[in-house]
Design a protein around this motif. Structure first.
Motif, PDB file in Angstrom:
ATOM      1  N   PRO A 167      25.447  40.373 -29.225  1.00  0.00           N
ATOM      2  CA  PRO A 167      25.411  41.307 -30.367  1.00  0.00           C
ATOM      3  C   PRO A 167      26.535  41.019 -31.367  1.00  0.00           C
ATOM      4  N   PHE A 168      27.716  40.646 -30.871  1.00  0.00           N
ATOM      5  CA  PHE A 168      28.831  40.293 -31.769  1.00  0.00           C
ATOM      6  C   PHE A 168      28.494  39.025 -32.556  1.00  0.00           C
ATOM      7  N   LEU A 169      28.034  37.994 -31.853  1.00  0.00           N
ATOM      8  CA  LEU A 169      27.780  36.693 -32.502  1.00  0.00           C
ATOM      9  C   LEU A 169      26.642  36.778 -33.522  1.00  0.00           C
ATOM     10  N   LYS A 170      25.669  37.610 -33.251  1.00  0.00           N
ATOM     11  CA  LYS A 170      24.509  37.721 -34.146  1.00  0.00           C
ATOM     12  C   LYS A 170      24.860  38.345 -35.494  1.00  0.00           C
ATOM     13  N   ARG A 171      26.059  38.923 -35.583  1.00  0.00           N
ATOM     14  CA  ARG A 171      26.471  39.520 -36.870  1.00  0.00           C
ATOM     15  C   ARG A 171      26.751  38.446 -37.913  1.00  0.00           C
ATOM     16  N   PHE A 172      26.924  37.202 -37.476  1.00  0.00           N
ATOM     17  CA  PHE A 172      27.328  36.144 -38.406  1.00  0.00           C
ATOM     18  C   PHE A 172      26.146  35.282 -38.812  1.00  0.00           C
ATOM     19  N   ASP A 173      26.248  34.755 -40.051  1.00  0.00           N
ATOM     20  CA  ASP A 173      25.192  33.906 -40.578  1.00  0.00           C
ATOM     21  C   ASP A 173      25.491  32.456 -40.181  1.00  0.00           C
ATOM     22  N   THR A 174      25.354  32.190 -38.887  1.00  0.00           N
ATOM     23  CA  THR A 174      25.588  30.847 -38.363  1.00  0.00           C
ATOM     24  C   THR A 174      24.681  30.672 -37.145  1.00  0.00           C
ATOM     25  N   LYS A 175      24.534  29.441 -36.676  1.00  0.00           N
ATOM     26  CA  LYS A 175      23.643  29.209 -35.533  1.00  0.00           C
ATOM     27  C   LYS A 175      24.420  29.319 -34.222  1.00  0.00           C
ATOM     28  N   ILE A 176      23.805  29.987 -33.252  1.00  0.00           N
ATOM     29  CA  ILE A 176      24.463  30.183 -31.961  1.00  0.00           C
ATOM     30  C   ILE A 176      23.796  29.279 -30.913  1.00  0.00           C
ATOM     31  N   VAL A 177      24.632  28.418 -30.350  1.00  0.00           N
ATOM     32  CA  VAL A 177      24.163  27.482 -29.319  1.00  0.00           C
ATOM     33  C   VAL A 177      24.741  27.937 -27.977  1.00  0.00           C
ATOM     34  N   ALA A 178      23.873  28.393 -27.074  1.00  0.00           N
ATOM     35  CA  ALA A 178      24.351  28.796 -25.744  1.00  0.00           C
ATOM     36  C   ALA A 178      24.598  27.537 -24.932  1.00  0.00           C
ATOM     37  N   ASN A 179      25.640  27.542 -24.108  1.00  0.00           N
ATOM     38  CA  ASN A 179      25.951  26.389 -23.251  1.00  0.00           C
ATOM     39  C   ASN A 179      25.805  26.862 -21.811  1.00  0.00           C
ATOM     40  N   ILE A 180      24.869  26.279 -21.068  1.00  0.00           N
ATOM     41  CA  ILE A 180      24.599  26.787 -19.716  1.00  0.00           C
ATOM     42  C   ILE A 180      24.887  25.729 -18.653  1.00  0.00           C
ATOM     43  N   SER A 181      25.349  26.217 -17.494  1.00  0.00           N
ATOM     44  CA  SER A 181      25.748  25.328 -16.404  1.00  0.00           C
ATOM     45  C   SER A 181      25.287  25.925 -15.078  1.00  0.00           C
ATOM     46  N   GLY A 182      24.413  25.225 -14.373  1.00  0.00           N
ATOM     47  CA  GLY A 182      23.903  25.754 -13.108  1.00  0.00           C
ATOM     48  C   GLY A 182      24.379  24.951 -11.914  1.00  0.00           C
ATOM     49  N   ASN A 183      24.341  25.586 -10.721  1.00  0.00           N
ATOM     50  CA  ASN A 183      24.636  24.866  -9.483  1.00  0.00           C
ATOM     51  C   ASN A 183      23.367  24.261  -8.907  1.00  0.00           C
ATOM     52  N   THR A 184      22.206  24.829  -9.278  1.00  0.00           N
ATOM     53  CA  THR A 184      20.919  24.375  -8.749  1.00  0.00           C
ATOM     54  C   THR A 184      19.906  24.382  -9.897  1.00  0.00           C
ATOM     55  N   LEU A 185      18.750  23.777  -9.668  1.00  0.00           N
ATOM     56  CA  LEU A 185      17.702  23.780 -10.701  1.00  0.00           C
ATOM     57  C   LEU A 185      17.226  25.203 -10.962  1.00  0.00           C
ATOM     58  N   GLU A 186      17.173  26.016  -9.900  1.00  0.00           N
ATOM     59  CA  GLU A 186      16.736  27.409 -10.069  1.00  0.00           C
ATOM     60  C   GLU A 186      17.706  28.141 -10.991  1.00  0.00           C
ATOM     61  N   GLU A 187      19.001  27.872 -10.820  1.00  0.00           N
ATOM     62  CA  GLU A 187      19.982  28.541 -11.689  1.00  0.00           C
ATOM     63  C   GLU A 187      19.809  28.098 -13.138  1.00  0.00           C
ATOM     64  N   TYR A 188      19.580  26.788 -13.370  1.00  0.00           N
ATOM     65  CA  TYR A 188      19.360  26.323 -14.752  1.00  0.00           C
ATOM     66  C   TYR A 188      18.157  27.052 -15.362  1.00  0.00           C
TER      67      TYR A 188
END
Ligand SMILES: Cc1cc2nc3c(=O)[nH]c(=O)nc-3n(C[C@H](O)[C@H](O)[C@H](O)COP(=O)(O)O)c2cc1C
Length: 304
Positions: A87-108
């Motif tokens: 909600p904080f990041l969406k206030r800005f006029d810029t693109k938001i790239v989430a960075n995700i890291s899993g321990n397993t394929l299910e987590e990804y």
């Protein structure tokens, strides 16, 4: 005036300068210095399924022209990211790239589903963190597991473009890039940090409590330029380049090597304004060189 707009996998960035994951948190601190809408995009701190405290300190060591870090993906967990940070990041006029890291394929898969539902513009799949025991780099150093992580995320990301972040800690980065492209990635980002180690001569102890860490900063720029160039010649995917960028000239080099956009990371630690300055220096370079669109720089190197 040079047109500074670029796009990667259908995502339109107002300028080609993003900030690199893990060096900008979720933007709160830097938002006190300037309007985050000035940035092309924000790759937010790496998110995991559950909250992580990261590795024990010391976890940062200075090196000539760079730093070694072993932070180890400290973050509040994906649910807190979606509920409190988005909600904080969406206030800005810029693109938001989430960075995700899993321990397993299910987590990804689960992470992809959650951040896509939270409305991120793009997902960056971290298969290249050198500072965690399970997952992370283990996924990024084999073609089979890099492809499997890519497929898992693609199958759960809906219409959100998927960018896979490659590790430089491999013999041939183009092999991994090709495997990830074949598995359906929409874009690639590179490079993550280079594995390194320092030792305190008095105590004979490694400076980092984790013993080893990841090297970043100006010292790694030539490695990043070389790898972006190699990958650009091996795949058709658009690239987000990073590694040691501290000036507009550095950003232009990575774009000439083949990057469509560039992320600034470690340079933020001694100059919080670095991404804004890099953007302005790049625009000035383009104007002086008579470049109409910054995207014309991409892949413009003339190799011998
Ligand atoms: C303190 C620190 C934390 C980082 N955390 C992450 C992370 O959570 N996820 C990720 O994909 N990369 C992470 N990185 C890697 C950066 O995003 C970037 O790929 C790398 O540092 C090279 O760029 P730079 O030399 O401009 O910093 C981190 C880097 C640093 C220095």
């Amino acid at each position: 005036m040079t047109d500074m707009r670029v796009s990667i996998a259908g995502v339109k960035f107002k300028n080609p300068i993003l900030v690199a994951s893990g060096t900008f948190g979720f933007g709160h601190e830097y938002g006190k210095f300037y309007d985050l809408s000035e940035l092309g995009g924000i790759c937010v701190k790496g998110t995991t399924l559950h909250k992580r405290d990261g590795n024990p300190a010391p976890r940062i060591a200075e090196t000539p022209s760079g730093i070694l870090n072993s932070v180890g993906l400290q973050n509040p967990g994906v649910d807190a990211f979606c509920a409190e940070e988005m909600p904080f990041l969406k206030r800005f006029d810029t693109k938001i790239v989430a960075n995700i890291s899993g321990n397993t394929l299910e987590e990804y898969s689960e992470l992809a589903e959650k951040v896509a539902a939270a409305g991120v513009d793009m997902i960056e799949v971290n298969i290249s963190c050198p500072n965690v025991k399970a997952g992370g780099l283990a996924f990024g150093t084999s073609c089979t597991s890099a492809a499997a992580a890519t497929e898992a995320v693609k199958n759960h990301a809906g219409s959100v473009p998927v960018m896979v972040k490659l590790s430089p800690n491999v013999t041939d980065i183009t092999e991994i890039a090709r495997a990830v492209e074949a598995a359906g990635a929409d874009a690639l980002s590179l490079i993550n940090t280079l594995l390194g180690m320092r030792i305190d001569l008095k105590t004979r102890r490694p400076i980092l409590k984790n013993n080893t860490g990841g090297l970043s900063g100006p010292a790694v720029l030539p490695v990043a330029v070389r790898m972006v160039w190699q990958v650009a010649n091996a795949v058709k995917l658009p690239l987000l380049g990073m590694g040691g960028v501290a000036s507009g000239a550095d950003a232009a080099e990575l774009m000439f090597a083949g990057a469509s956009a560039v992320a600034v990371g470690t340079a933020l630690f001694n100059d919080p304004y670095a991404p804004i300055r890099v953007r302005d220096e790049l625009a000035e370079y383009c104007e002086n060189a008579g470049v109409a669109r910054v995207s014309e720089l991409t892949g413009g190197v003339k190799p011998w």
